[in-house]
Design an enzyme around this catalytic site. Sequence first.
Site, PDB file in Angstrom:
ATOM      1  N   GLU A  21       1.747  -2.471   4.546  1.00 33.01           N
ATOM      2  CA  GLU A  21       3.038  -2.273   3.880  1.00 33.01           C
ATOM      3  C   GLU A  21       4.081  -3.103   4.611  1.00 33.01           C
ATOM      4  OE1 GLU A  21       4.295  -0.829   1.074  1.00 33.01           O
ATOM      5  OE2 GLU A  21       6.180  -1.647   1.818  1.00 33.01           O
TER       6      GLU A  21
ATOM      7  N   ASP B 151      -1.087  -4.243  -5.657  1.00 32.03           N
ATOM      8  CA  ASP B 151      -0.411  -3.305  -6.563  1.00 32.03           C
ATOM      9  C   ASP B 151       1.070  -3.644  -6.421  1.00 32.03           C
ATOM     10  OD1 ASP B 151      -0.149  -1.107  -8.266  1.00 32.03           O
ATOM     11  OD2 ASP B 151       0.194   0.258  -6.598  1.00 32.03           O
TER      12      ASP B 151
ATOM     13  N   ALA C  49       0.770  -1.246   0.000  1.00 35.26           N
ATOM     14  CA  ALA C  49       0.000   0.000   0.000  1.00 35.26           C
ATOM     15  C   ALA C  49       0.801   1.296   0.000  1.00 35.26           C
ATOM     16  CB  ALA C  49      -0.961   0.000   1.185  1.00 35.26           C
ATOM     17  N   ALA C  50       2.042   1.288   0.477  1.00 40.08           N
ATOM     18  CA  ALA C  50       2.758   2.569   0.613  1.00 40.08           C
ATOM     19  C   ALA C  50       3.154   3.132  -0.757  1.00 40.08           C
ATOM     20  CB  ALA C  50       4.017   2.380   1.459  1.00 40.08           C
ATOM     21  N   PRO C  51       3.123   4.444  -0.948  1.00 47.52           N
ATOM     22  CA  PRO C  51       2.834   5.478   0.052  1.00 47.52           C
ATOM     23  C   PRO C  51       1.353   5.780   0.265  1.00 47.52           C
ATOM     24  CG  PRO C  51       3.518   6.489  -2.002  1.00 47.52           C
ATOM     25  CD  PRO C  51       3.614   5.009  -2.222  1.00 47.52           C
TER      26      PRO C  51
ATOM     27  N   CYS D  55       3.008  -1.235 -12.573  1.00 47.47           N
ATOM     28  CA  CYS D  55       3.277  -0.067 -13.426  1.00 47.47           C
ATOM     29  C   CYS D  55       4.334  -0.465 -14.448  1.00 47.47           C
ATOM     30  CB  CYS D  55       3.679   1.148 -12.603  1.00 47.47           C
ATOM     31  SG  CYS D  55       5.087   0.874 -11.563  1.00 47.47           S
TER      32      CYS D  55
ATOM     33  N   ARG E  21       8.588   2.438   4.928  1.00 44.77           N
ATOM     34  CA  ARG E  21       7.514   3.010   4.113  1.00 44.77           C
ATOM     35  C   ARG E  21       6.165   3.058   4.831  1.00 44.77           C
ATOM     36  NH1 ARG E  21       8.469   3.269  -1.413  1.00 44.77           N
ATOM     37  NH2 ARG E  21       6.390   2.562  -1.982  1.00 44.77           N
TER      38      ARG E  21
END
Length: 448
Positions: A129, A174, A106-108, A227, A134
């Site tokens: 996280e 993610d 999850a971070a940031p 990403c 982080r």
Amino acid sequence: MLPVEFIERMRQQLGGEADLLFQSLEQQPVTSIRLNDKQDVLTFDCDIDEVPWQEDGYYLSERPVFTLDPLFHAGCYYVQEASSMFLQQALEQYVTRDAVVLDLCAAPGGKSTLLSQYLGQGGLLISNEVVRQRVFILSENIQKWGNGNTIVTHNSPAQFGEQCTNLFDCVVVDAPCSGEGMFRKDPQARDEWSPYAVQQCAERQRSILLDVWDALRPGGVLIYSTCTFNREENEENVQWIAECLGAEVLPLACDPEWGITEGQPGYHFYPHRAKGEGFYICALRKTPEDYAPFRPKLARSAGKQQAVNSDYIRIARTWLQHPENWAIRQSDRFLTAYPLHYRELIEWFSAHFTCVLLGFGLGEERGRTIAPQHSVSMLKDLRREAFPQVALSQEQALAYLRTEALMIDNMSVGLVLLTYENVPLGFAKNVGNRLNNLYPNEWRIRKL
Ligand code: SAM
């Protein structure tokens, strides 16, 4: 310079279109923000355009110095990459607002603040996280967002898989990735890229997914994103989830004008087609089967709580618009509040996981009374009338955010809520000849 092997691989993946991608990777990155629903005006001094797939998302024609904007520090918006905001579409299509959601990496906090806003007061977000350094920025961003509906944890994916069997309605992964989509934003991503790094990332992603898989309930939704552009970390991993872990890929409705490319399966955001940085996302439903729903069982000893001082509760409740919605617990000198509706589950997490934040910090014992913690000033449920308010200029607001001493004339003595553009920034205490700055030291602006 783009890595030569990256160029070769993208030519294989995109054919002639790859040159357009390479050109776009040499251009300036796009700046975008997502607005918090605590704020309904945009105050940027540049051209603003809407992100078509996210109602609260806006492109800015120039990148402001966000540090100089007190509203940034007050959590009025999050500087988030536009493509990532597409998570909202997956949520709207497949996740109800009363869901219990795990954001595993999850971070940031870009996706977690979006999830927190989506769930509002109906659902519960566990924002996790694993990398210790982080976790604190994640907790800060969650507190600034101000919903109080989130628990921030610092645990490994395996701990969720092992201890939370069938708990979550939705898990967002993610994943840490090779970052090809960040090549124009982050030169380090180019330097660190190699075919070997891609392979390592793909393996690590599978291991994370395998570790957490049992925590997703059958029929629940996994949202997987990276990403990066390559098929190993995206399509091939999604196919592996579907075939080996047992899940059905879910279609996501997209307007053709948005420029999103359908993968096989999933959805790619290539910067030469969709305005934003590179991104990939896919939603899957875990194959339904009979299962025993997760029940939080607390050992008797773990359930034992420190008795909460009733005078403190009475005072602290006056700071909230809807005190009836929050459970309050005391630990040592500190009061914490979290959504009452999820009391059992939250207490279970508190006993079994490393929780960095449970809802929000409500108060701290000072002398013989209780004083609000900073996160109360960030809270959407704050009852502002409970405190005398003082409006600051931009210069004063920045001095406050640097934790400098402030001198303001004609102010009531005692605790005051400082605001900027009618948005709360934090507390200060007027002790007569000066204003004690109560802004959290670890959040202060260090450099302008
Ligand atoms: N979701 C975040 C957001 O929207 O702001 C960005 C997450 S970033 C792409 C991936 C995160 O995964 C990083 O915070 C990283 O520390 C974390 N991570 C790294 N290794 C991990 C692992 N083995 N298991 C879980 N998370 C990991």
